[in-house]
Write a protein that holds these residues in place. Structure first.
Motif, PDB file in Angstrom:
ATOM      1  N   TYR A   3       0.891  -0.919   0.068  1.00  0.00           N
ATOM      2  CA  TYR A   3      -0.036   0.258   0.106  1.00  0.00           C
ATOM      3  C   TYR A   3       0.786   1.176   0.007  1.00  0.00           C
ATOM      4  O   TYR A   3       1.799   1.337   0.585  1.00  0.00           O
ATOM      5  CB  TYR A   3      -0.826  -0.021   1.210  1.00  0.00           C
ATOM      6  N   ARG A   7      -0.964   7.280   1.551  1.00  0.00           N
ATOM      7  CA  ARG A   7      -2.198   7.137   1.796  1.00  0.00           C
ATOM      8  C   ARG A   7      -2.536   7.065   3.220  1.00  0.00           C
ATOM      9  O   ARG A   7      -3.673   7.151   3.653  1.00  0.00           O
ATOM     10  CB  ARG A   7      -2.769   5.919   1.021  1.00  0.00           C
ATOM     11  N   LEU A  80      -6.308   4.702   6.724  1.00  0.00           N
ATOM     12  CA  LEU A  80      -5.572   5.117   5.485  1.00  0.00           C
ATOM     13  C   LEU A  80      -7.045   5.605   4.541  1.00  0.00           C
ATOM     14  O   LEU A  80      -8.085   5.281   4.772  1.00  0.00           O
ATOM     15  CB  LEU A  80      -4.837   4.028   4.500  1.00  0.00           C
ATOM     16  N   HIS A  81      -6.529   6.452   3.804  1.00  0.00           N
ATOM     17  CA  HIS A  81      -7.677   7.006   2.563  1.00  0.00           C
ATOM     18  C   HIS A  81      -8.085   6.038   1.706  1.00  0.00           C
ATOM     19  O   HIS A  81      -7.373   5.113   1.378  1.00  0.00           O
ATOM     20  CB  HIS A  81      -6.947   8.172   1.943  1.00  0.00           C
ATOM     21  N   LYS A  83      -8.756   4.684  -1.989  1.00  0.00           N
ATOM     22  CA  LYS A  83      -7.879   4.828  -3.118  1.00  0.00           C
ATOM     23  C   LYS A  83      -8.791   5.714  -4.023  1.00  0.00           C
ATOM     24  O   LYS A  83      -8.062   6.268  -5.129  1.00  0.00           O
ATOM     25  CB  LYS A  83      -7.627   3.532  -3.825  1.00  0.00           C
ATOM     26  N   ARG A  85      -9.871   8.733  -3.363  1.00  0.00           N
ATOM     27  CA  ARG A  85      -9.842   9.796  -2.983  1.00  0.00           C
ATOM     28  C   ARG A  85      -9.513  11.058  -3.935  1.00  0.00           C
ATOM     29  O   ARG A  85     -10.230  12.153  -3.779  1.00  0.00           O
ATOM     30  CB  ARG A  85      -8.400  10.142  -2.034  1.00  0.00           C
TER      31      ARG A  85
END
Length: 288
Positions: A3, A7, A80-81, A83, A85
């Motif tokens: 990852y 993020r 985490l954000h 994907k 975003r």
């Protein structure tokens, strides 16, 4: 590949980074030397190497093990954000639940489901696109039932399409009738064979009953003949009984006659002669 570290929200421990791609571990595995890697990264590395990329110790695929539980828990708690975003999704969630969210995210780019359409569109806008997509299927406005898939299909011949549809329906009906006919014939054949088998069994049972009846009739006739003979013997015995009783009465009468000795001897001779005659009569004994 792991990852993207960009993020993640907040600090990420160095021990949770892949030693090969330097991103946060994805589907992690750990070598005996305790270095951790993404599964895809370490498998790709071992295709061309046979040692750890960090300390060069010899390792093999069979020696790789899942990450320690405490490290796995730390990894799952990272925030985490999404994907998506960049497309407007502002969701921040744990690494443990990110995959589930991204599978259902309204901002995910998905392809149009109409054949021939190459448009990639956000999930939340898919229904609106399908309503206006030029590759969407719709029926002919003239009512023939033909499905229009493209602009060229609007120029189709309704009469020809109806004839084609009619032929298809006729062929399908013929096939169904033939299938029903074959199925019915198969059932009739099966029932016919069953009835023939049943008839044969019943015929054998009838013959057996006839044989038993014949034996029973023969036994009855034998019993009736024995009964007649037995009855005749009883009648004969009854007749002999009466004669003996008459003889006994005659003897008793003669015993009372005491007039003279000569007449008594003469009287006694006749009953004794009759008694001897009865004794000499042959008697038949029937054994049943």
């Amino acid at each position: 590949m792991g990852y993207d570290i960009e993020r993640f929200v907040g600090y990420v421990n160095e021990g949770l980074l892949c030693s090969i791609c330097r991103d946060v571990l994805e589907d992690p595995l750990q070598a005996p030397c305790e270095h951790a890697f993404c599964t895809a990264c370490i498998h790709g590395w071992l295709v061309h190497h046979s040692n750890c990329p960090e300390d060069r110790q010899m390792i093999d695929v069979s020696l790789l093990r899942p990450l320690y539980r405490y490290m796995k828990n730390d990894l799952n708690r990272l925030q985490l954000h999404c994907k998506n975003r960049e497309y407007g999704c502002e969701m921040v969630c744990s690494l443990e639940s990110i995959d589930r969210h991204e599978r259902e995210c309204e901002y995910s780019q998905i392809p149009c489901s109409n054949a021939g359409c190459t448009v990639q569109i956000e999930r939340r806008n898919l229904e609106g696109h399908l309503a206006v997509c030029e590759y969407r299927s719709r029926e002919c406005p003239n009512g023939c039932g033909y499905t229009i898939l493209s602009a060229e299909d609007t120029q189709h011949n309704c009469v020809a399409e109806l004839r084609t549809e009619l032929e298809l329906l006729r062929s399908e009906m013929i096939c169904r009738v033939e299938e029903a006919k074959h199925e019915m014939e198969s059932r009739l054949d099966s029932q016919r064979r069953h009835m023939v088998q049943k008839e044969s069994i019943l015929q054998n049972e009838i013959e057996e009953l006839k044989s038993q009846m014949s034996r029973m009739m023969s036994d009855v006739r034998s019993l009736m003949a024995a009964e007649r003979q037995h009855r005749q013997e009883l009648e004969q015995a009854e007749l002999e009984k009466r004669e003996l009783m008459e003889l006994l009465r005659g003897l008793q009468k003669d015993c009372r006659l005491t007039t003279n000795e000569g007449s008594r001897k003469s009287t006694n001779f006749r009953p004794l002669a009759r008694l001897e005659s009865v004794k000499r009569k042959p008697r038949e004994v029937t054994v049943i």
